[in-house]
Each structure stands twice: as structure tokens, then as C-alpha cells.
Write an enzyme that holds these catalytic residues in place. Sequence first.
Site, PDB file in Angstrom:
ATOM      1  N   THR A  46       0.829  -1.202   0.000  1.00 35.37           N
ATOM      2  CA  THR A  46       0.000   0.000   0.000  1.00 35.37           C
ATOM      3  C   THR A  46       0.864   1.254   0.000  1.00 35.37           C
ATOM      4  O   THR A  46       0.448   2.302  -0.503  1.00 35.37           O
ATOM      5  CB  THR A  46      -0.943   0.000   1.216  1.00 35.37           C
ATOM      6  OG1 THR A  46      -1.715  -1.203   1.200  1.00 35.37           O
ATOM      7  CG2 THR A  46      -1.881   1.191   1.205  1.00 35.37           C
ATOM      8  N   TYR A 134       3.969 -12.644   5.673  1.00 38.16           N
ATOM      9  CA  TYR A 134       3.009 -12.031   4.752  1.00 38.16           C
ATOM     10  C   TYR A 134       2.765 -13.009   3.617  1.00 38.16           C
ATOM     11  O   TYR A 134       3.584 -13.117   2.704  1.00 38.16           O
ATOM     12  CB  TYR A 134       3.577 -10.709   4.250  1.00 38.16           C
ATOM     13  CG  TYR A 134       2.670  -9.890   3.360  1.00 38.16           C
ATOM     14  CD1 TYR A 134       1.324 -10.183   3.194  1.00 38.16           C
ATOM     15  CD2 TYR A 134       3.173  -8.778   2.695  1.00 38.16           C
ATOM     16  CE1 TYR A 134       0.515  -9.420   2.381  1.00 38.16           C
ATOM     17  CE2 TYR A 134       2.369  -7.988   1.879  1.00 38.16           C
ATOM     18  CZ  TYR A 134       1.037  -8.316   1.725  1.00 38.16           C
ATOM     19  OH  TYR A 134       0.245  -7.540   0.917  1.00 38.16           O
ATOM     20  N   LYS A 162       0.226 -12.404   8.316  1.00 38.75           N
ATOM     21  CA  LYS A 162      -0.810 -11.676   7.589  1.00 38.75           C
ATOM     22  C   LYS A 162      -1.233 -12.564   6.424  1.00 38.75           C
ATOM     23  O   LYS A 162      -0.445 -12.794   5.491  1.00 38.75           O
ATOM     24  CB  LYS A 162      -0.289 -10.331   7.081  1.00 38.75           C
ATOM     25  CG  LYS A 162      -1.305  -9.558   6.252  1.00 38.75           C
ATOM     26  CD  LYS A 162      -0.676  -8.363   5.548  1.00 38.75           C
ATOM     27  CE  LYS A 162      -1.703  -7.682   4.647  1.00 38.75           C
ATOM     28  NZ  LYS A 162      -1.095  -6.612   3.809  1.00 38.75           N
TER      29      LYS A 162
END
Length: 300
Positions: A46, A134, A162
Site C-alpha cells: 500500500t 506475509y 498476515k
Amino acid sequence: MKFEGIYTPVITPHRDDGSIDRDAFAAQIEHLIAAGVHGLINGGSTGEYYAQSMAERVELAGFAKEVIGKRVPLIVGTVAIRLEDSIIMAEAAAKIGADALLVGSPPYSVPTERENALNTLAIDRAADLPVMLYNYPGRMGINMGEEFLDRVCRSRNIVAIKESSGDINRVHLLARDYPHIQMSCGMDDQALEFFAWGARSWVCGGSNFLPAEHVALWQACAVEGNFDKGRRIMSAMMPLMRVLEQGGKFIQCIKHGVEMEGRYAGPPRPPLKALNKDDKRQLEQVVRVLKRTVAEIEAE
């Protein structure tokens, strides 16, 4: 380290010439802390880490820590194609006093699970910090499977994951077979399901511009255990999730959302382009309805 609450992967505001607007970046951090998010991530997708040089990534992580201080945890992303670059980020994170690393698979190279585990453990050794894995096979090309998890969990630093695969069976696997790894929601349109299976945290790009609404869902489900309320909030959020997760313009939507709230975000770096007028109008309409509905639920 315990991961509890909303962790925002902070955007990187860019000027029209592509340079980083440090003042706008600091303002975004201040806004998020004031809004009550529980931790911040620098160097996530992001934040457009993939479009930044290593020098920019290291400098921005250090600047983020300067702004944050010790007010909330800072997690530094280490994802890179080259192991050497991931190690640079891990060492920088340790040097600036970051609280944890976000460690994903190296994109494009498609390592075996054993190779990927060795890559992760090398990054871990470089910093000796808590690690949130992740798992994002849609971007990285591989899954962090059971062989990978069994190998990396030999390190005491591997404490969370995550999960961004979008495969609900992965949620079941992690909750049942790997309860010692804290599961964090990384697929926004499945947040309710993650919380139902015991997740205590949510890494969500949308909290860059809707922190209160994301906190409200976490509070209802993870803290209060009120899944009736949680379903109502999630139902209100689903149109936004469809725009973010299925529209193919995730970062552009996040940045426009920030600017809708009156803070500068700037354009994404190439190859991405800013939203067109129709996309902006769609997002604005969805956000208006979402904010009004969640406010009504919270006021009851």
C-alpha cells in the site's frame, strides 16, 4: 509481541514529479495515531515499496520512526526480489528501533517451500525482531505452505502471519494447526471470518482513510464478541471491499480516499495512474453510505 487491533500500512504521498512529500507523510501518520489505530506499517505494498529505491525505503522507514516515536508499534516491510535487499531493510529496521518486520516471499523467483523458508530465516537473523509473515500468493506467485511454516516456526521470532491468499481454507488451517502463530486478517472482504476464527488483528489499507470504521468492526468482533453487530458493520463495508479488493485499483482508491478526507496523498508512482472521474465518483458514493451506516450502528 502481541498483535492486537488495526494495523495500517501507510500510504506514501507523492508530488506530481514523483518525489516523496515528507510533510504529507508525517501528517498521515499523525492522523492515524490520533484516530486510534493500533500500529503502523511502513514499506508495505500500500506504501508502494516496489516503486521505491532501496535508499528511499530505508530513509522513509527511519523518518516514520522519528514521527511515531514510541506512541504505537512500527512494523517495517522487507519484501524484495533480492535477499540482499530484504536484509538491508531488516538491518535498517533493527537500527532505527522498529518493533517488528513484515516478511513476505520474494516475488517472481518462485522458490520451493524449503528455499523460501531459508530466505525468511536469513531475513530474521539479520534483525532478530518479531516477524509477521506475509502470505500473498496472488502477488508473490507462491503459498507459504505447511512445509514452509513448519521450518520457519523453529525461530522464536516468527510470531504472526498476515494471510492475504483469499482462500478461507487457509484461515481454517492456521487457526487449527498453527495456533501458536497469531493470525492477522490480510484479506479485507473476509475480516468477519478471520475474527470468527480467532484473529486479533487486521492489516487493512482502507484504514488509511476510514480508521474509525475499521476499528469499529474489530472492536465489535475481537473485543466485544458481538458478531451480530459485527455482521451489520461488515455488511455495510462490503461495497467498499468490492471496490478495493476486486476493482484492480487498490492503491489509487486508498489515495483518493485519503484526499476525500482532506489530506494530501498525491498520485501513485508509475506504472499506476490516478483514478478517473467515474471511479472517484463510485468510491465517494460508497464511502458516504458506509460512514453514515456505521455511525448509525455505533449510535444505537
